[in-house]
Design a protein around this motif. Structure first.
Motif, short mmCIF file in Angstrom:
data_model
loop_
_atom_site.label_atom_id
_atom_site.label_comp_id
_atom_site.label_asym_id
_atom_site.label_seq_id
_atom_site.Cartn_x
_atom_site.Cartn_y
_atom_site.Cartn_z
N LYS A 254 0.84 -1.21 0.00
CA LYS A 254 0.00 0.00 0.00
C LYS A 254 0.88 1.26 0.00
CE LYS A 254 -3.91 1.22 2.70
NZ LYS A 254 -4.57 0.96 3.97
N GLU A 255 1.89 1.25 0.88
CA GLU A 255 2.80 2.40 0.97
C GLU A 255 3.50 2.67 -0.37
OE1 GLU A 255 5.71 2.89 4.59
OE2 GLU A 255 4.68 0.96 4.75
N VAL A 256 3.96 1.56 -0.96
CA VAL A 256 4.71 1.69 -2.22
C VAL A 256 3.79 2.20 -3.33
CG1 VAL A 256 5.98 0.36 -3.97
CG2 VAL A 256 6.33 -0.12 -1.55
N GLN A 257 2.57 1.68 -3.37
CA GLN A 257 1.61 2.09 -4.41
C GLN A 257 1.16 3.54 -4.21
OE1 GLN A 257 1.06 0.61 -7.19
NE2 GLN A 257 2.19 -1.25 -6.63
N LYS A 258 1.05 3.95 -2.94
CA LYS A 258 0.62 5.34 -2.67
C LYS A 258 1.68 6.31 -3.19
CE LYS A 258 -1.01 8.72 0.57
NZ LYS A 258 -0.30 9.74 -0.11
N ALA A 259 2.95 5.98 -2.92
CA ALA A 259 4.04 6.83 -3.40
C ALA A 259 3.98 6.95 -4.92
CB ALA A 259 5.38 6.24 -2.96
N LYS A 260 3.72 5.82 -5.56
CA LYS A 260 3.66 5.79 -7.03
C LYS A 260 2.55 6.70 -7.54
CE LYS A 260 3.31 2.39 -10.75
NZ LYS A 260 2.98 0.98 -11.03
N LYS A 261 1.40 6.62 -6.87
CA LYS A 261 0.25 7.44 -7.26
C LYS A 261 0.56 8.93 -7.14
CE LYS A 261 -4.46 7.22 -6.16
NZ LYS A 261 -5.37 6.78 -5.08
N ASP A 262 1.40 9.26 -6.13
CA ASP A 262 1.77 10.67 -5.91
C ASP A 262 2.94 11.11 -6.78
OD1 ASP A 262 -0.16 10.60 -4.00
OD2 ASP A 262 1.22 10.42 -2.29
N LYS A 264 5.85 9.68 -6.87
CA LYS A 264 7.13 9.48 -6.17
C LYS A 264 7.47 8.00 -6.10
CE LYS A 264 6.43 13.50 -3.51
NZ LYS A 264 6.84 14.55 -3.01
N ALA A 265 8.60 7.70 -5.44
CA ALA A 265 8.99 6.30 -5.27
C ALA A 265 9.68 6.15 -3.92
CB ALA A 265 9.94 5.89 -6.38
N VAL A 266 9.51 4.96 -3.32
CA VAL A 266 10.23 4.67 -2.08
C VAL A 266 11.55 4.01 -2.46
CG1 VAL A 266 10.17 3.48 0.16
CG2 VAL A 266 8.02 4.17 -0.96
N ARG A 267 12.65 4.52 -1.95
CA ARG A 267 13.95 3.90 -2.18
C ARG A 267 14.71 3.87 -0.86
NH1 ARG A 267 11.70 2.38 -5.93
NH2 ARG A 267 12.17 2.60 -8.15
N VAL A 280 20.72 5.38 7.07
CA VAL A 280 20.11 4.51 6.04
C VAL A 280 18.63 4.47 6.37
CG1 VAL A 280 19.91 2.15 5.18
CG2 VAL A 280 22.17 3.07 5.74
N ALA A 281 17.78 4.81 5.40
CA ALA A 281 16.34 4.80 5.67
C ALA A 281 15.55 4.78 4.37
CB ALA A 281 15.95 6.03 6.49
N PRO A 282 14.35 4.15 4.40
CA PRO A 282 13.47 4.25 3.24
C PRO A 282 13.06 5.71 3.09
CG PRO A 282 12.62 2.67 4.86
CD PRO A 282 13.75 3.39 5.51
N THR A 283 13.15 6.22 1.86
CA THR A 283 12.94 7.65 1.63
C THR A 283 12.08 7.83 0.40
OG1 THR A 283 15.20 7.95 2.47
CG2 THR A 283 14.23 9.83 1.31
N LEU A 284 11.22 8.84 0.44
CA LEU A 284 10.42 9.15 -0.75
C LEU A 284 11.23 10.05 -1.67
CD1 LEU A 284 6.83 10.06 0.52
CD2 LEU A 284 7.47 8.18 -1.00
N ILE A 285 11.36 9.66 -2.93
CA ILE A 285 12.06 10.55 -3.86
C ILE A 285 11.21 10.76 -5.11
CG2 ILE A 285 14.41 10.03 -3.07
CD1 ILE A 285 14.75 8.14 -5.38
N GLU A 286 11.48 11.86 -5.80
CA GLU A 286 10.75 12.16 -7.04
C GLU A 286 11.09 11.11 -8.09
OE1 GLU A 286 8.56 14.59 -7.27
OE2 GLU A 286 9.02 15.33 -5.24
N ARG A 287 10.11 10.77 -8.93
CA ARG A 287 10.36 9.72 -9.92
C ARG A 287 11.37 10.14 -10.99
NH1 ARG A 287 7.65 5.51 -9.01
NH2 ARG A 287 8.41 4.55 -10.91
N ASP A 288 11.52 11.46 -11.19
CA ASP A 288 12.48 11.88 -12.22
C ASP A 288 13.86 12.22 -11.62
OD1 ASP A 288 11.79 14.16 -10.91
OD2 ASP A 288 11.14 15.28 -12.70
N HIS A 289 14.05 11.91 -10.33
CA HIS A 289 15.36 12.15 -9.71
C HIS A 289 16.34 11.09 -10.22
CE1 HIS A 289 18.51 12.55 -6.70
NE2 HIS A 289 17.99 13.73 -6.41
N PRO A 290 17.60 11.48 -10.47
CA PRO A 290 18.57 10.48 -10.98
C PRO A 290 18.75 9.27 -10.07
CG PRO A 290 19.50 12.70 -11.03
CD PRO A 290 18.16 12.83 -10.40
#
Ligand code: HSE
Length: 355
Positions: A254-262, A264-267, A280-290
């Motif tokens: 759910k968390e991963v899909q929510k980020a995608k909908k917004d 973003k992506a969890v990495r 070290v932590a799971p972080t939300l980043i923009e999908r177009d970030h390198p």
């Protein structure tokens, strides 16, 4: 050049295959004729001072699960460190399973190699994270080299790239994706909607995950690589305990899909900076970030004071990938002993070009 290979798992076997596949190229381009005189795995040792038949060793491993049993050699009922010391060889390739708590058996293998004046090439992260400076000191004291580009980035030369970025400039921060398994899991959950456990199974089958995959998913593999990177490039005196670690265990679809909908992506991001220290932590980043890369890849951004940010991306895990780093390090060592590999290569290439 005579080699001793400690560890004959995914990476060790890939290294043996790579030596065979590149045999002509190595001799013609770099003048390197490697001869493996010892291979060790959990079944014992296979040794041959005239050079082991690698095809036979790989076959024995596939058929019996152990290299010592039926590859034409004999089991050596001696301590691995004594065998490493006594074998006539120039380089130890250390690729035994890593241990983040004790660094063993890799640390003792490397120590034995240094004390018997052998260079060490390794992708073994535990000993490097625990005893980075002690290992370098041992190498220096014995007049031999220690190279470990496969320890961070798998097949991607993250450490060498970072070193180049820092020359004539100043690294002010490093952040990126250092664990292929977690990135593979997050990508599969995001793109194919796979549950966490199924995605982890895929990473195990592909040979990306550690023997104990909790080291990947709990963030410790990233933490260990961050420590090695910070010590190597920022001259930190860090240990694993200095890293604030949170992994991706239990990450919900759910968390991963929510980020995608917004958008973003969890990495799983590892970061080293003066302000935040080592994390070290799971972080939300923009999908177009390198840094938003997919699959078992790694991506690392080096922030340079004068020239700005630079990113390196490539395969971060896997047998052939990591084996290619071991071979690259071996060529570096050979170049330092016999003159730069590039010089030999360009000489040979010009010979080819000129007919
Ligand atoms: N388990 C590690 C990873 C292997 O997934 O990145 C490469 O160090």
């Amino acid at each position: 050049m005579r080699l001793v290979l400690a560890g004959f798992g995914v990476v060790g076997q890939s290294f043996a295959r790579l030596l065979m596949a590149q045999e002509k190229e190595l001799a013609a381009t770099y003048g390197l004729v490697p001869q493996v005189v010892g291979i060790m795995d959990s079944s014992g040792w296979l040794t041959d001072e005239h050079g082991i038949d690698l095809k036979k060793a790989l076959r024995a491993k596939a058929e019996t699960g152990g290299v010592a049993s039926k590859a034409g050699g004999k089991e050596v009922p001696r301590r691995p460190t004594d065998v490493i010391r006594d074998l006539e060889a120039e380089v130890l390739i250390e690729a035994t399973p890593t241990n983040f708590k004790t660094g063993e058996p890799g640390f003792s293998h490397m120590k034995a190699a240094f004390e018997s004046k052998k260079h060490v090439v390794t992708c073994n992260k535990g000993p490097l994270a625990i005893a980075y400076y002690a290992l370098h000191e041992l190498a220096r004291h014995n007049g031999v080299q220690l190279r470990f580009s496969g320890a961070v980035g798998g097949g991607t030369p993250v450490l060498d790239f970072g070193k180049t970025c820092s020359m004539g400039d100043k690294l002010t921060g490093i952040r990126g994706i250092l664990n292929g398994t977690c990135n593979y899991i997050l990508t599969k959950m995001e793109g194919e909607g796979l549950p966490f456990d199924d995605a982890l199974d895929g990473a195990k089958k592909a040979g990306y995950a550690e023997a104990d995959p909790s080291l990947d998913i709990d963030g410790y593999d990233s933490a260990v690589k961050l420590v090695i990177t910070a010590n190597h490039l920022l001259l930190s005196k860090a240990g694993i305990k200095d890293v604030k670690v949170k992994g991706i265990r239990g990450m919900s679809a759910k968390e991963v899909q929510k980020a995608k909908k917004d958008g973003k992506a969890v990495r799983l991001i590892a970061s080293a900076s003066r302000e935040t220290g080592l994390t070290v932590a799971p972080t939300l980043i923009e999908r177009d970030h390198p840094l938003c890369i997919n699959g078992a890849n790694n991506a690392v951004e080096f922030e340079c004071e004068y020239s700005g940010p630079k990113v390196i991306i490539g395969k971060g895990a896997g047998g052939p990938e990591t084996a290619s780093s071991l071979l690259r390090d071996l060529l570096e060592i050979r170049g330092r002993i016999n003159g730069p590999a590039e010089a030999i290569a360009s000489y040979r290439m010009s010979g080819v070009g000129g007919g």
